[in-house]
Design a protein around this motif. Structure first.
Motif, PDB file in Angstrom:
ATOM      1  N   ASN A  93       0.820  -1.214   0.000  1.00 49.09           N
ATOM      2  CA  ASN A  93       0.000   0.000   0.000  1.00 49.09           C
ATOM      3  C   ASN A  93       0.854   1.264   0.000  1.00 49.09           C
ATOM      4  OD1 ASN A  93      -2.476  -1.445   0.072  1.00 49.09           O
ATOM      5  ND2 ASN A  93      -2.280  -1.705   2.292  1.00 49.09           N
ATOM      6  N   ALA A 113       1.010  -6.067  -4.041  1.00 52.80           N
ATOM      7  CA  ALA A 113      -0.445  -6.122  -4.155  1.00 52.80           C
ATOM      8  C   ALA A 113      -1.001  -7.365  -3.468  1.00 52.80           C
ATOM      9  CB  ALA A 113      -0.848  -6.108  -5.627  1.00 52.80           C
ATOM     10  N   GLN A 114      -0.310  -8.484  -3.628  1.00 58.37           N
ATOM     11  CA  GLN A 114      -0.738  -9.725  -2.979  1.00 58.37           C
ATOM     12  C   GLN A 114      -0.656  -9.591  -1.463  1.00 58.37           C
ATOM     13  OE1 GLN A 114       1.607 -13.150  -4.030  1.00 58.37           O
ATOM     14  NE2 GLN A 114       0.036 -14.588  -3.363  1.00 58.37           N
ATOM     15  N   GLU A 137      -3.550  -7.538  -0.085  1.00 59.71           N
ATOM     16  CA  GLU A 137      -4.810  -8.272   0.005  1.00 59.71           C
ATOM     17  C   GLU A 137      -4.909  -9.079   1.282  1.00 59.71           C
ATOM     18  OE1 GLU A 137      -5.233 -10.700  -3.430  1.00 59.71           O
ATOM     19  OE2 GLU A 137      -5.352  -9.020  -4.833  1.00 59.71           O
ATOM     20  N   GLY A 138      -3.753  -9.558   1.774  1.00 56.93           N
ATOM     21  CA  GLY A 138      -3.757 -10.382   2.964  1.00 56.93           C
ATOM     22  C   GLY A 138      -3.549  -9.613   4.249  1.00 56.93           C
ATOM     23  N   SER A 139      -3.324  -8.295   4.161  1.00 60.93           N
ATOM     24  CA  SER A 139      -3.058  -7.510   5.356  1.00 60.93           C
ATOM     25  C   SER A 139      -4.368  -7.052   6.004  1.00 60.93           C
ATOM     26  CB  SER A 139      -2.195  -6.299   5.025  1.00 60.93           C
ATOM     27  OG  SER A 139      -2.890  -5.420   4.149  1.00 60.93           O
ATOM     28  N   LYS A 181      -7.260  -4.816   7.447  1.00 60.14           N
ATOM     29  CA  LYS A 181      -7.749  -3.489   7.035  1.00 60.14           C
ATOM     30  C   LYS A 181      -7.698  -2.536   8.208  1.00 60.14           C
ATOM     31  CE  LYS A 181      -8.860  -4.993   2.937  1.00 60.14           C
ATOM     32  NZ  LYS A 181      -7.819  -5.947   2.683  1.00 60.14           N
TER      33      LYS A 181
END
Length: 316
Positions: free
Chosen positions: A161, A307-308, A311-313, A315
């Motif tokens: 991010n 990016a991958q 997605e797994g981090s 929010k």
């Protein structure tokens, strides 16, 4: 006739043939295929079959089963010794070195760490102990000492991010590209003990902390990257909470040692390594990759991994 031709070439066995570093070393050696014979190794039978169908010289070798070593080392002249991110590297290294000595190998090139011979961080100490063992084995040797891999941006420290997390405060470490490590390793393996026996090669291209690295990564990506400077305690908290995870290939004991390396870097015990070297250019004649150049070369991969990871981090 083919056997007569290849018998004149030193046969070089590559441990970690399927890993990023092993593949890169093989890629460099393939450019010297007129003077060396590359031997692939794996404990995966399907992988061996695939290599052999491609006409490659490949042997079955399981580092956790020393019974596989004698056959795998038959006819081998030189060994690239690289182990995984596991405490098992200690007994694996000891037993493969014993087998190499018994098999009459002429040269071991060991992939180690950027230590000073007196380190207390566990996995650094393991590597230093392995180095001393190799040196007492009776086989000619050379040690390769890479610093912090630029390629960690594709594994353990991706940009997520738009943020680059650095858990060592303002401390600087030396950065090295695995491509340059591979070029040095392949040259040492190919030129052999006559030129490189008892030599140690320290690899560190640029010295940067988190803020400085983020600036270079940003330039390489062509987009903003914010440096998030934290402490080792923050890293432990993030791992404990599940916000961050060590890569799956890192075994728990080894992982704890990586955390210790972060702590020792942060508190100054690793300050001896805050240096750069000219080994890559001195040995290969080509300038090593800077971090910015590395990011440009692997931009798509770095963005995809980031990016991958995003997605797994969790929010916010």
């Amino acid at each position: 006739m083919n056997n007569q031709q290849t018998s004149k070439k030193p046969r070089i066995l590559i441990l970690g043939s399927t890993g990023r570093t092993g593949k890169a070393v093989i890629g460099e050696l393939q450019q010297r295929s007129d003077s060396v014979q590359i031997v692939y190794s794996s404990r995966n039978r399907a992988q061996l079959d695939a290599w052999r169908q491609e006409g490659k010289d490949a042997v079955f070798l399981d580092l956790n089963d020393a019974r596989t070593f004698p056959t795998a080392l038959t006819g081998i002249d030189r060994l690239f010794l690289a182990t995984g991110y596991t405490v098992e590297m200690v007994h694996q290294s000891k037993t493969i070195v014993d087998a190499a000595a018994d098999a009459g190998l002429q040269f071991i090139v060991h992939l180690g760490i950027f230590g000073n011979g007196r380190t207390t961080d566990p996995h650094f100490a393991w590597h230093e102990m392995v180095e001393r063992y190799i040196e007492g084995s009776g086989v000619a040797w050379s040690h390769i000492h890479p610093h912090f891999f630029m390629d960690n941006l594709l594994t353990s420290v991706p940009v997520v991010n738009g943020r680059f997390y650095w858990f060592m405060g303002d401390k600087r470490v030396g950065w090295i590209a695995a491509d340059d490590l591979a070029a040095v390793s392949a040259q040492v393996l190919a030129e052999g003990p006559q030129k490189h026996a008892s030599k140690q090669y320290w690899l560190s291209t640029e010295l940067m902390n988190g803020v400085e690295a983020a600036a270079e990564i940003s330039k390489g990506l062509g987009q903003p990257v914010e440096s998030v400077v934290l402490t080792p305690d923050d890293l432990v908290a993030q791992i404990t909470s599940g916000a961050m995870r060590l890569p799956s290939y890192v075994e728990a004991t080894y992982g704890a040692s990586i955390l210790e390396w972060v702590r020792q870097t942060y508190d100054g015990r690793m300050d001896f390594g805050a240096t750069t070297t000219t080994v890559v250019e001195d040995l290969t004649g080509r300038k090593p990759l800077t971090l910015r150049e590395w990011v440009v070369r692997y931009r798509d991969s770095a963005l995809a991994v980031g990016a991958q990871a995003a997605e797994g981090s969790p929010k916010e």
